[in-house]
Design a protein around this motif. Structure first.
Motif, PDB file in Angstrom:
ATOM      1  N   SER A  28       2.763   1.676  -3.480  1.00 16.33           N
ATOM      2  CA  SER A  28       1.568   2.305  -4.389  1.00 16.33           C
ATOM      3  C   SER A  28       1.559   3.588  -4.260  1.00 16.33           C
ATOM      4  CB  SER A  28       0.385   1.159  -4.316  1.00 16.33           C
ATOM      5  OG  SER A  28       0.565   0.092  -4.534  1.00 16.33           O
ATOM      6  N   ALA A  29       1.472   4.129  -3.065  1.00 16.04           N
ATOM      7  CA  ALA A  29       1.190   5.520  -2.950  1.00 16.04           C
ATOM      8  C   ALA A  29       2.757   6.205  -3.270  1.00 16.04           C
ATOM      9  CB  ALA A  29       0.988   5.883  -1.262  1.00 16.04           C
ATOM     10  N   LEU A  30       3.699   5.753  -3.062  1.00 12.84           N
ATOM     11  CA  LEU A  30       4.996   6.373  -3.595  1.00 12.84           C
ATOM     12  C   LEU A  30       5.082   6.084  -4.931  1.00 12.84           C
ATOM     13  CD1 LEU A  30       7.462   4.555  -0.848  1.00 12.84           C
ATOM     14  CD2 LEU A  30       6.994   6.877  -1.329  1.00 12.84           C
ATOM     15  N   TYR A  31       4.817   5.224  -5.800  1.00 13.42           N
ATOM     16  CA  TYR A  31       5.174   5.314  -7.185  1.00 13.42           C
ATOM     17  C   TYR A  31       3.959   6.071  -7.940  1.00 13.42           C
ATOM     18  CZ  TYR A  31       2.128   1.839  -9.346  1.00 13.42           C
ATOM     19  OH  TYR A  31       1.051   1.003  -9.762  1.00 13.42           O
ATOM     20  N   ILE A  32       2.780   5.859  -7.511  1.00  6.58           N
ATOM     21  CA  ILE A  32       1.623   6.701  -8.178  1.00  6.58           C
ATOM     22  C   ILE A  32       1.875   8.196  -7.679  1.00  6.58           C
ATOM     23  CG2 ILE A  32      -0.738   7.110  -7.908  1.00  6.58           C
ATOM     24  CD1 ILE A  32      -1.063   4.148  -7.340  1.00  6.58           C
ATOM     25  N   GLY A  33       2.243   8.487  -6.660  1.00 10.96           N
ATOM     26  CA  GLY A  33       2.393   9.868  -6.117  1.00 10.96           C
ATOM     27  C   GLY A  33       3.456  10.706  -6.867  1.00 10.96           C
ATOM     28  N   ALA A  34       4.488  10.132  -7.594  1.00 14.28           N
ATOM     29  CA  ALA A  34       5.748  10.496  -8.300  1.00 14.28           C
ATOM     30  C   ALA A  34       5.106  10.985  -9.448  1.00 14.28           C
ATOM     31  CB  ALA A  34       6.952   9.553  -8.463  1.00 14.28           C
ATOM     32  N   GLN A  35       3.949  10.716  -9.997  1.00 12.10           N
ATOM     33  CA  GLN A  35       3.375  11.148 -11.174  1.00 12.10           C
ATOM     34  C   GLN A  35       4.273  10.993 -12.437  1.00 12.10           C
ATOM     35  OE1 GLN A  35       0.160  13.584 -10.723  1.00 12.10           O
ATOM     36  NE2 GLN A  35       0.780  14.781  -9.052  1.00 12.10           N
ATOM     37  N   LEU A  36       4.855   9.704 -12.752  1.00 14.65           N
ATOM     38  CA  LEU A  36       5.738   9.587 -13.706  1.00 14.65           C
ATOM     39  C   LEU A  36       5.007   8.378 -14.614  1.00 14.65           C
ATOM     40  CD1 LEU A  36       9.172  10.079 -12.163  1.00 14.65           C
ATOM     41  CD2 LEU A  36       8.393  11.441 -13.897  1.00 14.65           C
ATOM     42  N   GLY A  37       3.828   8.311 -14.653  1.00 14.55           N
ATOM     43  CA  GLY A  37       3.184   7.264 -15.375  1.00 14.55           C
ATOM     44  C   GLY A  37       2.634   6.132 -14.920  1.00 14.55           C
ATOM     45  N   ARG A  38       1.483   5.613 -15.189  1.00 13.01           N
ATOM     46  CA  ARG A  38       0.803   4.317 -14.847  1.00 13.01           C
ATOM     47  C   ARG A  38       1.695   2.968 -14.866  1.00 13.01           C
ATOM     48  NH1 ARG A  38      -2.964   6.874 -17.994  1.00 13.01           N
ATOM     49  NH2 ARG A  38      -4.718   7.751 -17.171  1.00 13.01           N
ATOM     50  N   GLY A  39       1.687   2.199 -13.947  1.00 17.52           N
ATOM     51  CA  GLY A  39       2.157   0.841 -14.295  1.00 17.52           C
ATOM     52  C   GLY A  39       1.183   0.135 -15.353  1.00 17.52           C
ATOM     53  N   PRO A  54      -7.946   1.111   0.544  1.00 16.54           N
ATOM     54  CA  PRO A  54      -7.751   1.840   1.629  1.00 16.54           C
ATOM     55  C   PRO A  54      -6.424   2.331   2.044  1.00 16.54           C
ATOM     56  CG  PRO A  54      -9.324   0.164   1.950  1.00 16.54           C
ATOM     57  CD  PRO A  54      -8.735  -0.062   0.770  1.00 16.54           C
ATOM     58  N   LEU A  55      -5.273   1.194   2.135  1.00 15.01           N
ATOM     59  CA  LEU A  55      -4.078   1.743   2.536  1.00 15.01           C
ATOM     60  C   LEU A  55      -3.262   2.509   1.371  1.00 15.01           C
ATOM     61  CD1 LEU A  55      -2.833  -1.839   3.659  1.00 15.01           C
ATOM     62  CD2 LEU A  55      -2.887   0.104   5.065  1.00 15.01           C
ATOM     63  N   THR A  56      -3.557   2.394   0.368  1.00 17.51           N
ATOM     64  CA  THR A  56      -3.201   3.419  -0.768  1.00 17.51           C
ATOM     65  C   THR A  56      -3.653   4.685  -0.669  1.00 17.51           C
ATOM     66  OG1 THR A  56      -2.628   1.382  -2.425  1.00 17.51           O
ATOM     67  CG2 THR A  56      -2.433   3.638  -3.234  1.00 17.51           C
ATOM     68  N   GLN A  57      -4.856   4.854  -0.467  1.00 17.16           N
ATOM     69  CA  GLN A  57      -5.627   6.039  -0.484  1.00 17.16           C
ATOM     70  C   GLN A  57      -5.147   6.681   0.772  1.00 17.16           C
ATOM     71  OE1 GLN A  57      -7.794   7.265  -2.712  1.00 17.16           O
ATOM     72  NE2 GLN A  57      -7.767   9.129  -1.622  1.00 17.16           N
ATOM     73  N   LEU A  58      -4.841   5.825   1.870  1.00 12.54           N
ATOM     74  CA  LEU A  58      -4.395   6.488   3.364  1.00 12.54           C
ATOM     75  C   LEU A  58      -2.970   7.378   2.859  1.00 12.54           C
ATOM     76  CD1 LEU A  58      -4.564   6.979   6.233  1.00 12.54           C
ATOM     77  CD2 LEU A  58      -3.423   4.896   6.433  1.00 12.54           C
ATOM     78  N   TRP A  59      -2.309   6.665   2.429  1.00 16.30           N
ATOM     79  CA  TRP A  59      -0.895   7.392   2.145  1.00 16.30           C
ATOM     80  C   TRP A  59      -0.697   8.261   1.011  1.00 16.30           C
ATOM     81  CZ3 TRP A  59       0.341   1.966   4.111  1.00 16.30           C
ATOM     82  CH2 TRP A  59       0.833   1.723   5.216  1.00 16.30           C
ATOM     83  N   LEU A  60      -1.615   8.178   0.164  1.00 17.40           N
ATOM     84  CA  LEU A  60      -1.307   8.820  -1.071  1.00 17.40           C
ATOM     85  C   LEU A  60      -1.387  10.401  -1.110  1.00 17.40           C
ATOM     86  CD1 LEU A  60      -0.977   8.358  -4.393  1.00 17.40           C
ATOM     87  CD2 LEU A  60      -3.628   8.467  -4.443  1.00 17.40           C
ATOM     88  N   GLY A 111       0.798  -1.437   0.041  1.00 17.41           N
ATOM     89  CA  GLY A 111       0.003   0.109   0.157  1.00 17.41           C
ATOM     90  C   GLY A 111       0.831   1.285  -0.008  1.00 17.41           C
ATOM     91  N   LEU A 112       1.794   1.235   0.798  1.00 13.17           N
ATOM     92  CA  LEU A 112       2.773   2.415   0.961  1.00 13.17           C
ATOM     93  C   LEU A 112       3.495   2.273  -0.476  1.00 13.17           C
ATOM     94  CD1 LEU A 112       4.343   4.718   2.297  1.00 13.17           C
ATOM     95  CD2 LEU A 112       5.791   2.957   3.248  1.00 13.17           C
TER      96      LEU A 112
END
Length: 220
Positions: free
Chosen positions: A131-142, A194-200, A128-129
């Motif tokens: 996912s939030a890190l790589y999504i939050g970097a905003q450098l493209g979807r997996g 929920p975990l990803t949303q918590l940290w995103l 979850g953490l």
């Protein structure tokens, strides 16, 4: 701070790469570690990893190599969906699998059930953490995220429905191939959102509206 939909060039032009690039790669490495933790726990894997674990029953490859292989198979499906990969997309396809294999080489499977449960729960939380890190970097979807958004856009169905359909499909195929399913699979399905949303919010890096909002910048 909001997630924005930028094309591959606009993602790089958005700036703050000194923070975004390290965060991207820390997130992807952590994602691979989380996969390995759940694999060593042997109490069930994330839906796509059920498929990966099934593939290695029939191909002379490691779990990490299966992740890389399926990532590029999924990217081929992006072509008719007109999804555009970014740096984070290609990095995701490679780094997660390599990180998982390296972690598996360093961590032996435990015998004690309490350690296996700890690896399973820790793997889900770390995922979850990550996912939030790589999504939050905003450098493209997996690759798998892009498949989900591409199908949603072309079918008009909700992201939730498309994600559920894709994950049920890969789990069924994975189980038929002999993949690992169990309590961890259920825990992942219930907790990862929920975990990803918590940290995103804490890890989403503000890149503004982006310097390039032209049609070439769409579809990251």
């Amino acid at each position: 701070m909001l997630l924005v939909d930028l094309g591959p060039i606009a993602q790089l032009r958005a700036g703050r790469l000194g923070r975004r690039l390290p965060q991207l790669y820390v997130g992807l490495v952590a994602y691979g570690v989380s996969l390995a933790m759940m694999y060593r726990g042997d109490l069930g894997l994330a839906p796509w990893d059920v498929l990966h674990s099934g593939l290695i029953q029939h191909l002379p490859i490691t779990i990490g190599e299966a992740v890389v292989l399926m990532s590029f198979v999924v990217l081929l499906l992006w072509i008719p969906l007109r999804e555009t990969p970014g740096l984070g997309t290609i990095s995701n396809a490679l780094v997660v699998g390599f990180s998982a294999d390296l972690t598996l080489a360093l961590v032996d499977p435990p015998d004690a059930i309490v350690l296996r449960v700890g690896l399973m729960v820790g793997g889900v939380v770390l995922c979850g953490l990550a996912s939030a890190l790589y999504i939050g970097a905003q450098l493209g979807r997996g690759p798998r995220d892009g498949l989900m958004t591409g199908f949603a856009r072309h079918t008009g169905h909700s992201l939730r429905l498309v994600r559920t359909a894709l994950e049920v499909t890969v789990v069924v195929i994975g189980v038929l191939l002999g993949g690992t399913i169990g309590l961890g699979t259920v825990l992942y399905a219930l907790a990862i959102g929920p975990l990803t949303q918590l940290w995103l919010p804490a890890w989403t890096i503000d890149v503004g509206p982006g310097p390039d909002r032209s049609p070439d910048a769409a579809g990251a």
